[in-house]
Design an enzyme around this catalytic site. Structure first.
Site, PDB file in Angstrom:
ATOM      1  CB  SER A 174       2.463   6.186   0.402  1.00 16.91           C
ATOM      2  OG  SER A 174       1.600   5.777   1.320  1.00 16.91           O
TER       3      SER A 174
HETATM    4  N1  SAH Z   1      -0.672   1.720   2.172  1.00  8.24           N
HETATM    5  C1  SAH Z   1      -1.602   2.037   0.838  1.00  8.24           C
HETATM    6  C2  SAH Z   1      -1.920   3.651   1.309  1.00  8.24           C
HETATM    7  C3  SAH Z   1      -2.714   3.757   2.445  1.00  8.24           C
HETATM    8  S1  SAH Z   1      -3.695   5.177   2.422  1.00  8.24           S
HETATM    9  C4  SAH Z   1      -1.166   1.837  -0.280  1.00  8.24           C
HETATM   10  O1  SAH Z   1       0.108   1.233  -0.544  1.00  8.24           O
HETATM   11  O2  SAH Z   1      -1.663   2.046  -1.465  1.00  8.24           O
HETATM   12  C5  SAH Z   1      -4.575   4.736   3.992  1.00  8.24           C
HETATM   13  C6  SAH Z   1      -5.324   3.781   3.868  1.00  8.24           C
HETATM   14  O3  SAH Z   1      -6.073   3.414   5.382  1.00  8.24           O
HETATM   15  C7  SAH Z   1      -6.984   3.972   3.094  1.00  8.24           C
HETATM   16  O4  SAH Z   1      -7.085   3.256   2.111  1.00  8.24           O
HETATM   17  C8  SAH Z   1      -7.885   4.003   4.323  1.00  8.24           C
HETATM   18  O5  SAH Z   1      -9.111   3.771   3.847  1.00  8.24           O
HETATM   19  C9  SAH Z   1      -7.270   3.154   5.335  1.00  8.24           C
HETATM   20  N2  SAH Z   1      -7.732   3.271   6.669  1.00  8.24           N
HETATM   21  C10 SAH Z   1      -7.869   4.362   7.574  1.00  8.24           C
HETATM   22  N3  SAH Z   1      -8.289   4.261   8.668  1.00  8.24           N
HETATM   23  C11 SAH Z   1      -8.531   2.687   8.947  1.00  8.24           C
HETATM   24  C12 SAH Z   1      -8.403   2.018  10.006  1.00  8.24           C
HETATM   25  N4  SAH Z   1      -8.995   2.493  11.063  1.00  8.24           N
HETATM   26  N5  SAH Z   1      -8.491   0.826   9.487  1.00  8.24           N
HETATM   27  C13 SAH Z   1      -8.076   0.182   8.184  1.00  8.24           C
HETATM   28  N6  SAH Z   1      -7.625   0.916   7.327  1.00  8.24           N
HETATM   29  C14 SAH Z   1      -7.742   2.301   7.526  1.00  8.24           C
END
Ligand code: SAH
Length: 230
Positions: free
Chosen positions: A63
């Protein structure tokens, strides 16, 4: 040692303070301390302090710093708290939360892609946060895969859900807060602040528009075309 990255980090934090996005000492200190350049892919290091999301692995993103700042400020995370994150990604946001809760608290973060969990683990290890960040590879859309009685002070969801998953609501302590991007359509999401006031009493407030990658899994989206859903 003062390096180029710490100068850029300070400049970005100053701008976020001037814009009124960063307000509290604890979040400012965390953003000044956590090295975002250690959480982006090596090919994007020079862009680590440009205020934008950057690609990670499997079509996902880290993000933008202003979004991490907005989420940390509005969750009102305190020292000693227990935080649950859905969507570990690079581990950067978990590291910010870890800085704020300090060694008196901890962060549990759930990631659906093992490749991203490995990436985050390396980043968190190198930067010294693995003592209080615990990564679990699972579908986090329904909360962590352990006992329902374990509740959290704060829940941070960093992938957009079609609606607020009920199992996540139940994981909040009374008085706890959750931030989650919600959007039933492909192109528009709102950042929703949920507060648990009582057993079945919750308040919901929109903090405005946002754009996150889509949540997968049982309470997530079924279709992954369109923006934020590669
Ligand atoms: N917080 C992160 C950015 C997240 S991007 C950072 O600091 O870099 C969103 C993330 O959510 C991705 O890595 C994706 O693989 C994960 N994601 C999506 N659906 C999910 C689910 N149902 N359970 C766990 N992770 C999930």
């Amino acid at each position: 040692m003062i390096d180029d990255y710490s100068v850029k980090r300070e400049m970005l934090v100053k701008r976020l303070v001037d814009e009124g996005i960063l307000r509290s000492k604890k979040v400012i200190q965390a953003m000044l301390k956590v090295p975002r350049e250690e959480f982006v892919l090596p090919s994007y290091r020079s862009l680590a302090y440009v205020d934008m999301p950057l690609p990670t692995l499997k079509g996902q993103t880290i993000s933008a710093p202003h979004m991490c700042a907005i989420m940390c400020e509005n969750l009102e995370i305190e020292e000693g708290e227990v935080v649950l994150e859905i969507g570990t990604g690079s581990g950067y946001h978990a590291a910010l939360c870890a800085e704020i809760v300090s060694r008196k608290g901890y962060v549990i973060t759930l990631e659906i892609f093992p490749e991203l969990a490995r990436f985050a683990k390396e980043n968190l290890k190198r930067t010294g946060y693995l003592d209080r960040v615990f990564i679990i590879v699972c579908d986090g859309s329904e909360g962590p895969p352990f006992r329902d009685s374990i509740l959290f002070d704060k829940i941070l969801v960093t992938a957009a859900a079609p609606k607020v998953p009920i199992p996540l609501l139940k994981r909040l302590k009374k008085g706890g807060r959750m931030l989650i991007p919600v959007g039933a359509t492909e192109f528009y999401q709102e950042l929703v602040l949920v507060e648990r006031l009582g057993d079945d009493k919750y308040t919901y407030k929109s903090l405005g528009p946002c754009l996150f990658v889509k949540m997968r899994g049982k309470c997530g989206f079924k279709n992954f075309s369109g923006p934020g859903g590669i």
